[in-house]
Design a protein around this motif. Structure first.
Motif, PDB file in Angstrom:
ATOM      1  N   GLY A  85       0.753  -1.318  -0.024  1.00  0.00           N
ATOM      2  CA  GLY A  85      -0.044  -0.072  -0.041  1.00  0.00           C
ATOM      3  C   GLY A  85       0.982   1.143  -0.091  1.00  0.00           C
ATOM      4  O   GLY A  85       0.483   2.144  -0.345  1.00  0.00           O
ATOM      5  N   THR A  86       1.980   1.267   0.356  1.00  0.00           N
ATOM      6  CA  THR A  86       2.944   2.257   0.349  1.00  0.00           C
ATOM      7  C   THR A  86       3.963   2.392  -0.921  1.00  0.00           C
ATOM      8  O   THR A  86       4.693   3.460  -1.017  1.00  0.00           O
ATOM      9  N   GLY A  87       3.699   1.221  -1.474  1.00  0.00           N
ATOM     10  CA  GLY A  87       4.664   1.145  -2.653  1.00  0.00           C
ATOM     11  C   GLY A  87       5.015  -0.219  -3.169  1.00  0.00           C
ATOM     12  O   GLY A  87       4.885  -1.105  -2.318  1.00  0.00           O
ATOM     13  N   PRO A  88       5.762  -0.631  -4.407  1.00  0.00           N
ATOM     14  CA  PRO A  88       5.985  -1.792  -4.594  1.00  0.00           C
ATOM     15  C   PRO A  88       7.489  -2.119  -4.333  1.00  0.00           C
ATOM     16  O   PRO A  88       8.173  -1.361  -4.268  1.00  0.00           O
ATOM     17  N   MET A  89       7.604  -3.613  -4.236  1.00  0.00           N
ATOM     18  CA  MET A  89       9.187  -4.087  -4.169  1.00  0.00           C
ATOM     19  C   MET A  89       9.178  -5.301  -4.669  1.00  0.00           C
ATOM     20  O   MET A  89       8.332  -6.399  -5.019  1.00  0.00           O
ATOM     21  N   LYS A  90      10.504  -5.444  -5.480  1.00  0.00           N
ATOM     22  CA  LYS A  90      10.682  -6.731  -6.068  1.00  0.00           C
ATOM     23  C   LYS A  90      11.417  -7.719  -5.436  1.00  0.00           C
ATOM     24  O   LYS A  90      12.379  -7.427  -4.670  1.00  0.00           O
ATOM     25  N   ILE A  91      11.045  -8.799  -5.353  1.00  0.00           N
ATOM     26  CA  ILE A  91      12.007 -10.041  -4.728  1.00  0.00           C
ATOM     27  C   ILE A  91      12.604 -10.729  -5.911  1.00  0.00           C
ATOM     28  O   ILE A  91      11.863 -11.265  -6.721  1.00  0.00           O
ATOM     29  N   VAL A  92      13.577 -10.841  -5.899  1.00  0.00           N
ATOM     30  CA  VAL A  92      14.589 -11.458  -7.144  1.00  0.00           C
ATOM     31  C   VAL A  92      15.165 -12.807  -6.461  1.00  0.00           C
ATOM     32  O   VAL A  92      15.989 -12.716  -5.680  1.00  0.00           O
ATOM     33  N   LEU A  93      14.706 -13.825  -7.156  1.00  0.00           N
ATOM     34  CA  LEU A  93      15.416 -15.104  -7.056  1.00  0.00           C
ATOM     35  C   LEU A  93      15.868 -15.666  -8.063  1.00  0.00           C
ATOM     36  O   LEU A  93      15.574 -15.687  -9.367  1.00  0.00           O
ATOM     37  N   PHE A  94      17.338 -16.062  -8.087  1.00  0.00           N
ATOM     38  CA  PHE A  94      18.262 -16.599  -9.114  1.00  0.00           C
ATOM     39  C   PHE A  94      18.072 -18.219  -9.239  1.00  0.00           C
ATOM     40  O   PHE A  94      18.357 -18.836  -8.262  1.00  0.00           O
ATOM     41  N   ASN A  95      17.908 -18.652 -10.334  1.00  0.00           N
ATOM     42  CA  ASN A  95      17.893 -20.238 -10.626  1.00  0.00           C
ATOM     43  C   ASN A  95      17.068 -20.832  -9.813  1.00  0.00           C
ATOM     44  O   ASN A  95      17.434 -21.943  -9.150  1.00  0.00           O
TER      45      ASN A  95
END
Length: 681
Positions: A85-95
């Motif tokens: 609700g305050t903004g977006p965030m990416k969770i990045v997972l490799f392989n």
């Protein structure tokens, strides 16, 4: 109660029990001492808007999109976008493309990791993720992080331990009441709970101190009981040094160093006491322990006793036999050698002459502990590199005499902290001074780009008649690959030097006879370059070897590297140790640079413990002592000394029987039957 089955805890069924077994946790007791390796401060949950670049934090958000990208072969990137609700965030997972089915739009997640502003948005690369229900909140507070195995999550360990604490509110106290009154600021239950789920940094520190002290007090109690058991006996009381000792000293082809003189004097004093000597002789590689051992053996013979020295391998026993025979050649002493390859006829003669006392001094391997070996009057037992023998093997040799004096020798430098803990039941003599004329081994760290230059260097040294060791790392998990790499290197070097020099290979899969034959050929100079995957036998002396080249040096401990370096530079010729490593890790580099600048084995052993952690203490599996779970014998030296002094004070005030009454059950639990057998046999 504490030794109950894991399934007695709410939430642990057969499946979860199997998972915990993977961590070596088999009952409630194992579970409670499975302490966290670190903690994360998750007391605050941040909003995404509050996140700053580089901050490690926890956020709760709802999944709005899941996308997998494959920018190149063997690389997949899973992007999970969440919002709070305050903004977006990416969770990045490799392989970890297989995880895209774990997450769905609308799911609530808790992510804990390092926030970074990249490509125009806030993201966390490979954070820890918890899947939350509609109203559930994540684990907050100071959260324990446990060592894990494949297929076991933090949640499984945390919830199992938390459920035990939720169902129980007390724990048995194990320390003597007088000690508890002085040192215990909280009860044992609270101390254990704080170790797993700290309420604050201060209360965690108090709990850790208390449980580390308890652990070290138990260990020192065990050692005190062992020491007391030995001191209750009456051993062979010997006379002050006489003619034979004087003759032996006079015939030495060199001057003794100050450290050697001191060690000999300490051992002589012990042997002149009616209490059996229990002494550890520590000497760096090449410091001249064999001379000290020889004079100790001569003292026993001079007093009408037989003496024995046991070494872990045939080649080392043979070397001791040759060295000691040379040092005693002017003396009227009958010396024999007994190993697995001694002929049957010779063995029968030795058995008979040991029993009737004709053989006064015997040197050998495990063959010495066979039932057929009987002494007429055994007065001194010397065990070389004792960590290579099991508790029962050592005891079997000691029991061939009536409480003989015991001297344990090691070339593995053991820091003072370790001596106090592992060898707390022994007096210690240290030889640090090197015999005059020894040149320090020049040590260099290089990477594999030096390959060709190294081979040219090997060739130059071998042309002058010198020999070369090349050691490859060998660890159990990758034994096949390591062996393959060593065999390839052997064939490569053999091919490179085929016209000029003989190259040999020795590895752990060879049978002992084959291994000994190769080592013997190297020892005698028939092989000029030896490739080895096993740590070359401690103490094997090839004075002609001037280069020790260690491949994958970052995979060895500092003490191990120092031991290997000690294989060269045994004469007065300049020797070299080359550490080959392509590792770019800071700790690896720091450790290898220490090798370049430091030649003191004791200092390196201390550094090794600091850099690698105490882990499995040297020789503990053999000495019958358990691994330390909380205390760190380097960082907690003050607690160790305090615990040791308190054990001694307690014995003076209340007696050893009182200490045994309180500690016996705990000693049995921690040290096992093996230790109790030694204590009460």
């Amino acid at each position: 109660m504490i030794n109950e089955a894991l399934t007695s805890i709410k939430g642990i069924g057969p499946g979860r029990e199997k998972q915990l077994h993977k961590l070596g946790i088999n009952n409630v007791s194992n579970l409670l001492v499975y302490f966290p390796r670190s903690y994360e401060d998750r007391r605050k949950i941040f909003s995404i808007k509050e996140l700053e670049n580089g901050v490690t934090a926890g956020v709760v958000g709802t999944v709005v999109s899941i996308m997998e990208k494959k920018p190149r072969p063997r690389l997949s990137i899973l992007d999970i976008t969440i919002t709070d609700g305050t903004g977006p965030m990416k969770i990045v997972l490799f392989n970890q493309g297989y995880k895209k089915n774990f997450y769905k739009k609308g799911q609530r997640l808790y992510a804990y990791g390092k926030a970074e502003f990249q490509y125009g948005s806030m993201q966390m690369n490979s954070p820890q993720i918890e899947n939350l229900g509609t109203d559930a909140m994540p684990d907050t507070g100071i959260v324990p992080i446990y060592p894990l195995a494949e297929g076991v999550s933090q949640y499984v360990v945390r919830s199992s331990i938390r459920n035990w604490f939720d169902a129980h509110h007390t724990m048995d106290e194990i320390m003597p009441p007088e000690i508890r009154a002085n040192y215990m600021t909280m009860n044992r239950y609270d101390a254990f709970k704080e170790m797993h789920f700290p309420s604050s940094s201060e209360s965690y520190e108090k709990a850790r101190y208390q449980l580390a002290y308890e652990e070290l007090f138990i260990m020192q109690s065990g050692l005190a009981l062992l020491r007391n058991k030995e001191q209750c006996h009456v051993g062979p009381k010997m006379e002050p040094d006489g003619v034979l000792m004087e003759q032996c000293k006079e015939n030495l082809p060199f001057q003794l160093t100050g450290d050697q003189e001191r060690a000999i004097s300490e051992i002589s004093q012990d042997m002149q006491d009616e209490r059996p000597m229990q002494r550890l002789l520590q000497g760096d590689v090449g410091s001249g322990k064999t001379v000290v051992a020889t004079l100790s053996l001569v003292k026993a013979v001079e007093n009408g006793y037989q003496a024995v020295i046991m070494a872990p391998t045939e080649i080392l026993a043979t070397q001791h036999y040759e060295g000691i025979t040379e040092l005693c050649k002017h003396l009227p002493i009958n010396i024999a050698l007994l190993t697995g390859s001694t002929s049957k006829k010779e063995k029968d003669r030795i058995y008979e002459e040991l029993q009737n006392g004709t053989i006064q001094l015997i040197i050998g391997t495990h063959a010495l502990i066979q039932d057929k070996v009987q002494f007429k009057n055994l007065g001194l037992v010397i065990i070389d590199e004792q960590h290579r023998f099991g508790v029962n093997q050592r005891a079997a040799l000691q029991h061939k005499g009536v409480y003989p004096h015991v001297l344990i020798m090691t070339a593995t430098p053991i820091p003072r902290t370790m001596t106090l803990s592992v060898y707390g039941d022994l007096a210690v003599s240290i030889i640090k001074e090197m015999p005059p004329g020894r040149k320090p081994v020049k040590t260099y760290v290089v990477d594999s780009s030096y390959k060709e230059r190294l081979r040219v260097f090997f060739g130059k040294e071998m042309t002058t008649g010198h020999q070369v060791y090349v050691v490859c790392p060998l660890v159990e998990e990758s034994e096949k690959l390591d062996l393959q790499a060593a065999e390839e290197l052997f064939l490569e070097l053999k091919d490179y030097f085929y016209k000029s020099f003989d190259v040999g290979l020795v590895h752990g899969r060879m049978n002992p006879k084959e291994k000994d034959e190769v080592m013997q050929a190297f020892h005698e100079g028939h092989i000029q370059l030896l490739v080895s995957t096993t740590v070359i036998e401690v103490g094997v002396n090839v004075p002609n070897a001037t280069i020790m080249c260690i491949e994958g040096a970052e995979r060895f401990g500092l003490s191990q590297l120092h031991q290997l370096r000690g294989r060269v530079g045994r004469g007065d010729i300049q020797a070299y140790c080359i550490l080959v490593s392509d590792s770019k890790g800071d700790v690896s580099q720091e450790r290898l640079r220490l090798m370049e600048s430091t030649h003191d084995g004791f200092e390196l052993a201390e550094q090794d413990l600091l850099l690698r952690g105490s882990g499995q203490l040297f020789g503990l599996a053999q000495s019958g002592l358990p691994d330390l779970r909380i205390a760190n014998i380097i960082k907690d030296i003050d607690i160790l000394v305090q615990a040791r002094n308190d054990v001694l004070s307690y014995i003076r005030e209340f007696g050893i029987e009182q200490l045994e009454k309180y500690m016996k059950l705990e000693l049995e639990k921690r040290f096992g039957e093996k230790f109790l057998r030694i204590l009460y046999n």
